[in-house]
Design a protein around this motif. Structure first.
Motif, PDB file in Angstrom:
ATOM      1  N   VAL A   1      -5.665   5.268  -5.151  1.00  0.00           N
ATOM      2  CA  VAL A   1      -4.836   6.365  -5.662  1.00  0.00           C
ATOM      3  C   VAL A   1      -5.643   7.190  -6.660  1.00  0.00           C
ATOM      4  O   VAL A   1      -5.641   8.421  -6.599  1.00  0.00           O
ATOM      5  CB  VAL A   1      -3.536   5.823  -6.304  1.00  0.00           C
ATOM      6  N   ALA A   2      -6.366   6.520  -7.558  1.00  0.00           N
ATOM      7  CA  ALA A   2      -7.179   7.232  -8.555  1.00  0.00           C
ATOM      8  C   ALA A   2      -8.241   8.090  -7.868  1.00  0.00           C
ATOM      9  O   ALA A   2      -8.461   9.249  -8.246  1.00  0.00           O
ATOM     10  CB  ALA A   2      -7.823   6.237  -9.515  1.00  0.00           C
TER      11      ALA A   2
ATOM     12  N   LEU B   1      -1.578   8.568   2.707  1.00  0.00           N
ATOM     13  CA  LEU B   1      -1.607   8.330   1.260  1.00  0.00           C
ATOM     14  C   LEU B   1      -1.648   9.661   0.506  1.00  0.00           C
ATOM     15  O   LEU B   1      -0.873   9.884  -0.423  1.00  0.00           O
ATOM     16  CB  LEU B   1      -2.813   7.460   0.872  1.00  0.00           C
ATOM     17  N   ARG B   2      -2.549  10.533   0.926  1.00  0.00           N
ATOM     18  CA  ARG B   2      -2.668  11.817   0.238  1.00  0.00           C
ATOM     19  C   ARG B   2      -1.388  12.642   0.376  1.00  0.00           C
ATOM     20  O   ARG B   2      -0.912  13.231  -0.585  1.00  0.00           O
ATOM     21  CB  ARG B   2      -3.850  12.617   0.774  1.00  0.00           C
ATOM     22  N   SER B   3      -0.826  12.690   1.555  1.00  0.00           N
ATOM     23  CA  SER B   3       0.398  13.455   1.777  1.00  0.00           C
ATOM     24  C   SER B   3       1.517  12.971   0.859  1.00  0.00           C
ATOM     25  O   SER B   3       2.202  13.765   0.214  1.00  0.00           O
ATOM     26  CB  SER B   3       0.824  13.333   3.242  1.00  0.00           C
ATOM     27  N   ARG B   4       1.692  11.671   0.791  1.00  0.00           N
ATOM     28  CA  ARG B   4       2.744  11.100  -0.058  1.00  0.00           C
ATOM     29  C   ARG B   4       2.442  11.320  -1.540  1.00  0.00           C
ATOM     30  O   ARG B   4       3.345  11.595  -2.332  1.00  0.00           O
ATOM     31  CB  ARG B   4       2.924   9.624   0.258  1.00  0.00           C
TER      32      ARG B   4
ATOM     33  N   VAL C   1       4.629   3.062  -6.721  1.00  0.00           N
ATOM     34  CA  VAL C   1       5.596   3.712  -5.840  1.00  0.00           C
ATOM     35  C   VAL C   1       5.072   3.785  -4.411  1.00  0.00           C
ATOM     36  O   VAL C   1       5.817   3.608  -3.446  1.00  0.00           O
ATOM     37  CB  VAL C   1       5.928   5.136  -6.362  1.00  0.00           C
ATOM     38  N   LEU C   2       3.777   4.039  -4.271  1.00  0.00           N
ATOM     39  CA  LEU C   2       3.161   4.184  -2.945  1.00  0.00           C
ATOM     40  C   LEU C   2       2.799   2.855  -2.302  1.00  0.00           C
ATOM     41  O   LEU C   2       2.410   2.821  -1.136  1.00  0.00           O
ATOM     42  CB  LEU C   2       1.902   5.049  -3.060  1.00  0.00           C
ATOM     43  N   ASP C   3       2.903   1.784  -3.083  1.00  0.00           N
ATOM     44  CA  ASP C   3       2.493   0.463  -2.617  1.00  0.00           C
ATOM     45  C   ASP C   3       1.060   0.526  -2.081  1.00  0.00           C
ATOM     46  O   ASP C   3       0.770   0.135  -0.948  1.00  0.00           O
ATOM     47  CB  ASP C   3       3.454  -0.061  -1.545  1.00  0.00           C
ATOM     48  N   ALA C   4       0.192   1.073  -2.944  1.00  0.00           N
ATOM     49  CA  ALA C   4      -1.221   1.250  -2.584  1.00  0.00           C
ATOM     50  C   ALA C   4      -2.087   0.768  -3.739  1.00  0.00           C
ATOM     51  O   ALA C   4      -1.629   0.696  -4.881  1.00  0.00           O
ATOM     52  CB  ALA C   4      -1.499   2.725  -2.302  1.00  0.00           C
TER      53      ALA C   4
ATOM     54  N   ALA D   1      -1.595   4.127 -11.849  1.00  0.00           N
ATOM     55  CA  ALA D   1      -0.908   2.853 -11.627  1.00  0.00           C
ATOM     56  C   ALA D   1       0.560   3.071 -11.252  1.00  0.00           C
ATOM     57  O   ALA D   1       1.096   2.374 -10.375  1.00  0.00           O
ATOM     58  CB  ALA D   1      -1.008   1.977 -12.873  1.00  0.00           C
ATOM     59  N   ASP D   2       1.212   4.053 -11.901  1.00  0.00           N
ATOM     60  CA  ASP D   2       2.610   4.342 -11.561  1.00  0.00           C
ATOM     61  C   ASP D   2       2.724   4.908 -10.148  1.00  0.00           C
ATOM     62  O   ASP D   2       3.619   4.547  -9.387  1.00  0.00           O
ATOM     63  CB  ASP D   2       3.227   5.310 -12.571  1.00  0.00           C
TER      64      ASP D   2
END
Length: 194
Positions: free
Chosen positions: A38-39, A7-10, A30-33, A25-26
């Motif tokens: 993500v936050a 997740l972090r790499s992407r 894109v990451l489907d996470a 949220a955006d």
């Protein structure tokens, strides 16, 4: 040092290519996470970059995140940007710039008429570099764009006004004599372009 999560790499990859501040949220879409993951990762990245004194910061403003160069490095970044702006102009660009400087405001066709070669690409380059700018259109139906030099042009030459240019204007044809040129196609350029 342990490897970072997928997740972090992407997320870091997305931050590098984002051309504007982006919401968690955006990124999550894109990451489907999940947005909260993500936050949390954005906060962790920002904290690590700051703690390590990295050359860039991850900053949040109004809920949007973006990479920036570290403020403490601004003079170094500015030096590099200005160094790139100091690249030499090609002979074609210098000739085109001279025609615009001495006969402004002029159309592309008028410049091509003086130079005897299509100069559309060079005119675009000079516009992108901020040395010339569109200043209006001719009064004719479907008027052509008129170009003139900019303040940056004067600044780069170290002069305060066009009156300080060397007296080369008499060596150039009168703009009035090339006003009738409708397009570069009417010039015998043998297919030459810049």
């Amino acid at each position: 040092m342990e490897p970072v999560s997928v997740l972090r790499s992407r997320l870091e990859s997305l931050l590098l290519v984002a051309d504007e501040p982006t919401s968690p949220a955006d990124f999550a879409r894109v990451l489907d996470a999940p947005v909260d993951e993500v936050a949390a990762e954005l906060v962790a990245i920002a904290t690590e970059f700051s703690d390590r004194g990295m050359g860039f910061d991850l900053r949040e403003r109004d809920g949007l995140w973006r990479l920036y160069t570290r403020r403490e490095n601004s003079s170094t970044v500015e030096a590099k940007i200005l160094d790139g702006a100091q690249q030499r102009l090609s002979r074609a660009a210098l000739e085109t710039l001279a025609v615009v400087a001495y006969r402004q405001p002029v159309t592309r066709s008028q410049v091509a008429g003086v130079r005897g070669v299509n100069c559309d690409g060079v005119m675009r380059t000079l516009t992108l570099r901020g040395l010339i700018a569109e200043v209006g259109v001719t009064g004719e139906v479907g008027g052509a764009h008129l170009y003139a030099t900019t303040d940056l042009f004067l600044e780069q030459l170290g002069i305060g006004s066009l009156e300080e240019l060397p007296n080369l204007a008499p060596l150039l044809p009168d703009v009035d004599s090339i006003d009738s040129i409708d397009s570069v196609d009417s010039i015998d350029t043998a297919g030459r372009t810049d």
